[in-house]
Design a protein around this motif. Structure first.
Motif, mmCIF file in Angstrom:
data_model
loop_
_atom_site.group_PDB
_atom_site.id
_atom_site.type_symbol
_atom_site.label_atom_id
_atom_site.label_comp_id
_atom_site.label_asym_id
_atom_site.label_seq_id
_atom_site.Cartn_x
_atom_site.Cartn_y
_atom_site.Cartn_z
ATOM 1 N N ILE A 334 0.835 -1.208 0.000
ATOM 2 C CA ILE A 334 0.000 0.000 0.000
ATOM 3 C C ILE A 334 0.869 1.257 0.000
ATOM 4 O O ILE A 334 0.614 2.215 -0.742
ATOM 5 N N LEU A 335 1.908 1.273 0.836
ATOM 6 C CA LEU A 335 2.782 2.457 0.941
ATOM 7 C C LEU A 335 3.823 2.497 -0.177
ATOM 8 O O LEU A 335 4.445 3.534 -0.411
ATOM 9 N N ASN A 336 4.055 1.347 -0.796
ATOM 10 C CA ASN A 336 4.942 1.242 -1.960
ATOM 11 C C ASN A 336 6.418 1.476 -1.624
ATOM 12 O O ASN A 336 7.171 2.022 -2.427
ATOM 13 N N TYR A 337 6.819 1.095 -0.412
ATOM 14 C CA TYR A 337 8.242 1.060 -0.084
ATOM 15 C C TYR A 337 8.453 0.154 1.118
ATOM 16 O O TYR A 337 7.509 -0.200 1.831
ATOM 17 N N ASP A 338 9.703 -0.200 1.343
ATOM 18 C CA ASP A 338 10.054 -1.135 2.411
ATOM 19 C C ASP A 338 9.991 -0.428 3.762
ATOM 20 O O ASP A 338 10.787 0.475 4.042
ATOM 21 N N ILE A 339 9.055 -0.836 4.602
ATOM 22 C CA ILE A 339 8.865 -0.169 5.902
ATOM 23 C C ILE A 339 9.934 -0.555 6.917
ATOM 24 O O ILE A 339 9.970 -0.021 8.022
ATOM 25 N N THR A 340 10.803 -1.485 6.550
ATOM 26 C CA THR A 340 11.848 -1.893 7.498
ATOM 27 C C THR A 340 13.141 -1.124 7.290
ATOM 28 O O THR A 340 14.111 -1.330 8.011
ATOM 29 N N ARG A 341 13.169 -0.225 6.304
ATOM 30 C CA ARG A 341 14.399 0.506 5.989
ATOM 31 C C ARG A 341 14.281 1.972 6.361
ATOM 32 O O ARG A 341 13.254 2.603 6.173
ATOM 33 N N MET A 342 15.384 2.489 6.914
ATOM 34 C CA MET A 342 15.490 3.906 7.200
ATOM 35 C C MET A 342 16.479 4.532 6.209
ATOM 36 O O MET A 342 17.420 3.855 5.797
ATOM 37 N N PRO A 343 16.298 5.784 5.782
ATOM 38 C CA PRO A 343 15.317 6.738 6.304
ATOM 39 C C PRO A 343 13.968 6.738 5.588
ATOM 40 O O PRO A 343 13.112 7.545 5.902
ATOM 41 N N GLU A 344 13.792 5.828 4.605
ATOM 42 C CA GLU A 344 12.538 5.843 3.861
ATOM 43 C C GLU A 344 11.319 5.774 4.772
ATOM 44 O O GLU A 344 10.303 6.448 4.543
ATOM 45 N N ALA A 345 11.422 4.936 5.799
ATOM 46 C CA ALA A 345 10.260 4.694 6.641
ATOM 47 C C ALA A 345 10.121 5.687 7.794
ATOM 48 O O ALA A 345 9.157 5.619 8.553
ATOM 49 N N TYR A 346 11.076 6.628 7.913
ATOM 50 C CA TYR A 346 11.056 7.495 9.090
ATOM 51 C C TYR A 346 9.813 8.368 9.172
ATOM 52 O O TYR A 346 9.268 8.576 10.256
ATOM 53 N N MET A 347 9.348 8.891 8.049
ATOM 54 C CA MET A 347 8.156 9.744 8.053
ATOM 55 C C MET A 347 6.957 8.993 8.617
ATOM 56 O O MET A 347 6.175 9.537 9.395
ATOM 57 N N VAL A 348 6.815 7.725 8.210
ATOM 58 C CA VAL A 348 5.694 6.919 8.711
ATOM 59 C C VAL A 348 5.901 6.595 10.185
ATOM 60 O O VAL A 348 4.965 6.643 10.989
ATOM 61 N N TYR A 349 7.135 6.269 10.557
ATOM 62 C CA TYR A 349 7.444 5.963 11.960
ATOM 63 C C TYR A 349 7.079 7.155 12.852
ATOM 64 O O TYR A 349 6.445 7.003 13.896
ATOM 65 N N ARG A 350 7.464 8.354 12.415
ATOM 66 C CA ARG A 350 7.161 9.555 13.188
ATOM 67 C C ARG A 350 5.656 9.816 13.229
ATOM 68 O O ARG A 350 5.108 10.198 14.266
ATOM 69 N N ALA A 351 4.983 9.610 12.107
ATOM 70 C CA ALA A 351 3.536 9.810 12.064
ATOM 71 C C ALA A 351 2.822 8.846 12.997
ATOM 72 O O ALA A 351 1.841 9.217 13.664
ATOM 73 N N ILE A 352 3.315 7.605 13.069
ATOM 74 C CA ILE A 352 2.730 6.620 13.993
ATOM 75 C C ILE A 352 2.891 7.093 15.426
ATOM 76 O O ILE A 352 1.970 6.984 16.258
ATOM 77 N N GLY A 353 4.058 7.651 15.753
ATOM 78 C CA GLY A 353 4.286 8.156 17.109
ATOM 79 C C GLY A 353 3.346 9.295 17.440
ATOM 80 O O GLY A 353 2.771 9.349 18.534
ATOM 81 N N ILE A 354 3.164 10.244 16.510
ATOM 82 C CA ILE A 354 2.258 11.379 16.730
ATOM 83 C C ILE A 354 0.822 10.895 16.845
ATOM 84 O O ILE A 354 0.050 11.394 17.682
ATOM 85 N N TYR A 355 0.463 9.929 16.019
ATOM 86 C CA TYR A 355 -0.897 9.390 16.054
ATOM 87 C C TYR A 355 -1.208 8.803 17.427
ATOM 88 O O TYR A 355 -2.307 8.974 17.967
ATOM 89 N N ARG A 356 -0.225 8.122 18.007
ATOM 90 C CA ARG A 356 -0.436 7.554 19.345
ATOM 91 C C ARG A 356 -0.620 8.663 20.383
ATOM 92 O O ARG A 356 -1.431 8.544 21.292
ATOM 93 N N MET A 357 0.146 9.731 20.277
ATOM 94 C CA MET A 357 0.018 10.839 21.215
ATOM 95 C C MET A 357 -1.374 11.454 21.116
ATOM 96 O O MET A 357 -1.939 11.888 22.125
ATOM 97 N N MET A 358 -1.923 11.482 19.913
ATOM 98 C CA MET A 358 -3.247 12.083 19.737
ATOM 99 C C MET A 358 -4.339 11.208 20.332
ATOM 100 O O MET A 358 -5.448 11.690 20.596
ATOM 101 N N ASP A 359 -4.064 9.940 20.541
ATOM 102 C CA ASP A 359 -5.055 9.042 21.119
ATOM 103 C C ASP A 359 -5.200 9.242 22.617
ATOM 104 O O ASP A 359 -6.163 8.794 23.233
ATOM 105 N N PHE A 360 -4.205 9.902 23.258
ATOM 106 C CA PHE A 360 -4.234 10.078 24.712
ATOM 107 C C PHE A 360 -5.003 11.348 25.087
ATOM 108 O O PHE A 360 -5.023 12.301 24.323
#
Length: 360
Positions: A334-360
């Motif tokens: 779906i994202l069209n890139y390898d989520i296990t590699r940095m720095p490609e996946a960093y934007m998604v990793y950071r977005a996941i962290g922010i998304y969790r903060m918004m859940d609190f």
């Protein structure tokens, strides 16, 4: 005394009284019961044998310098008001005559370090023959469960400090450990590449978690001077709570996880002036799927809770490992890139962290 029951000054009345400082301290430490009265931090131990009342009033005479007045009453004549008047006199004496209690207190060393007071650090270290130059690591222990009273939480932290000092003494590791601002702060010399030092860290953590299973443990390494220490402590006080939101299952944190929490928090604050979609846009392809929420949660657990381990992710989500692998492969497509590699996946990793903060 200081908060670790180290004696600063002792007097008795009448002078002929057989009571000594050791008796008073042992009586207080043996008392398992105490209570708070009104809104005052005031502990009262019930009468024991020989009709002895043990009173304790915590107080301060300078910022973050915590002291305790202990009183042993064998005649039943001490009152609460007289004890508080005694505390006021001690505070006035310290303020007007600028009594240098710090020179008598080892636990004044931590406020001196965190307050970036190099002269005080040097003087105290010299008095207690401590090699401050060798200290390069700060450990902070935080009590997760703070539902108890201020006095009870302080008592728990002091107990942890005592355990920590005893453990370090057994391990023959020079260190400083004391309670500071509702935290247990430990300073020591530490190397991340030394197997012996790693064992010392694990031993400390096990000893602390055995007494306080829900406590958290944060380590700051490679500290250069007191100014660096002060900056890291400020980083902790401002962003520790956000790190726990991003990594809710973790009991151990490090410098870089707090820096990441700071970055996520700043982006979250900036989003109030912009659209949140700007920060979370990279997650939109996932949420367009019918199972988008499941995919996002899987990615969050995989990255933030399971250290990129599919087996552990499955255990945490109560799913088979093959199900986790299927979802991760689907996310990659779906994202069209390898989520296990940095720095490609960093934007998604950071977005996941922010998304969790918004859940609190």
């Amino acid at each position: 005394t200081d908060t670790s029951s180290r004696r600063i000054c002792f007097v008795k009345w009448p002078i002929t009284s057989p009571t000594d400082a050791e008796t008073l301290l042992s009586q207080f430490q043996e008392q398992a019961f105490y209570q708070e009265t009104d809104n005052d931090i005031f502990m009262l131990a019930p009468p024991g044998e020989n009709n002895m009342n043990v009173y304790c009033i915590p107080f301060t005479d300078a910022p973050y310098r915590h002291l305790r007045l202990l009183a042993l009453d064998t005649t039943g004549t001490l009152s609460k008001s007289s004890l508080f008047q005694a505390v006021e006199l001690l505070q006035l004496f310290s303020s007007i005559w600028k009594c240098n209690i710090d020179s008598m207190q080892l636990d004044a060393l931590i406020p001196a370090i965190l307050g970036d007071s190099p002269d005080r650090v040097y003087n105290i270290a010299q008095a207690f023959h401590l090699d401050i130059a060798s200290i390069n690591t700060m450990l902070i222990v935080h009590l997760k469960d703070e539902t108890q009273s201020l006095v009870q939480n302080q008592h728990r932290l002091e107990h942890l400090a005592k355990i920590t000092r005893n453990e370090l003494r057994i391990l023959e590791r020079p260190a400083i450990a004391d309670v500071y601002n509702k935290l247990l702060v430990i300073f020591l010399s530490y190397s991340t590449v030394s197997k012996n030092d790693l064992n010392i860290r694990h031993t400390l953590m096990e000893s602390i978690f055995e007494v306080e299973p829900e406590a958290s443990f944060t380590i700051f390494t490679n500290l250069e001077d007191t100014l660096h220490v002060q900056k890291m402590f400020l980083l902790y006080t401002e962003y520790y709570q956000y790190a726990t939101q991003i990594y809710p299952l973790r009991k151990s944190f490090n410098t870089y996880e707090l820096i990441f929490a700071r970055e996520c928090r700043k982006l979250q604050m900036e989003s109030r002036e912009k659209s949140e979609e700007n920060i979370l846009a990279c997650l939109n392809p996932l949420f367009k799927e019918s199972d988008g929420t499941d995919l996002q949660q899987t990615l969050a657990v995989y990255w933030l809770d399971a250290d990129s381990d599919t087996k552990k992710t499955g255990e945490l989500m109560f799913l088979h490992r093959n199900t986790i692998q299927y979802r991760l492969n689907k996310i990659k497509k779906i994202l069209n890139y390898d989520i296990t590699r940095m720095p490609e996946a960093y934007m998604v990793y950071r977005a996941i962290g922010i998304y969790r903060m918004m859940d609190f």
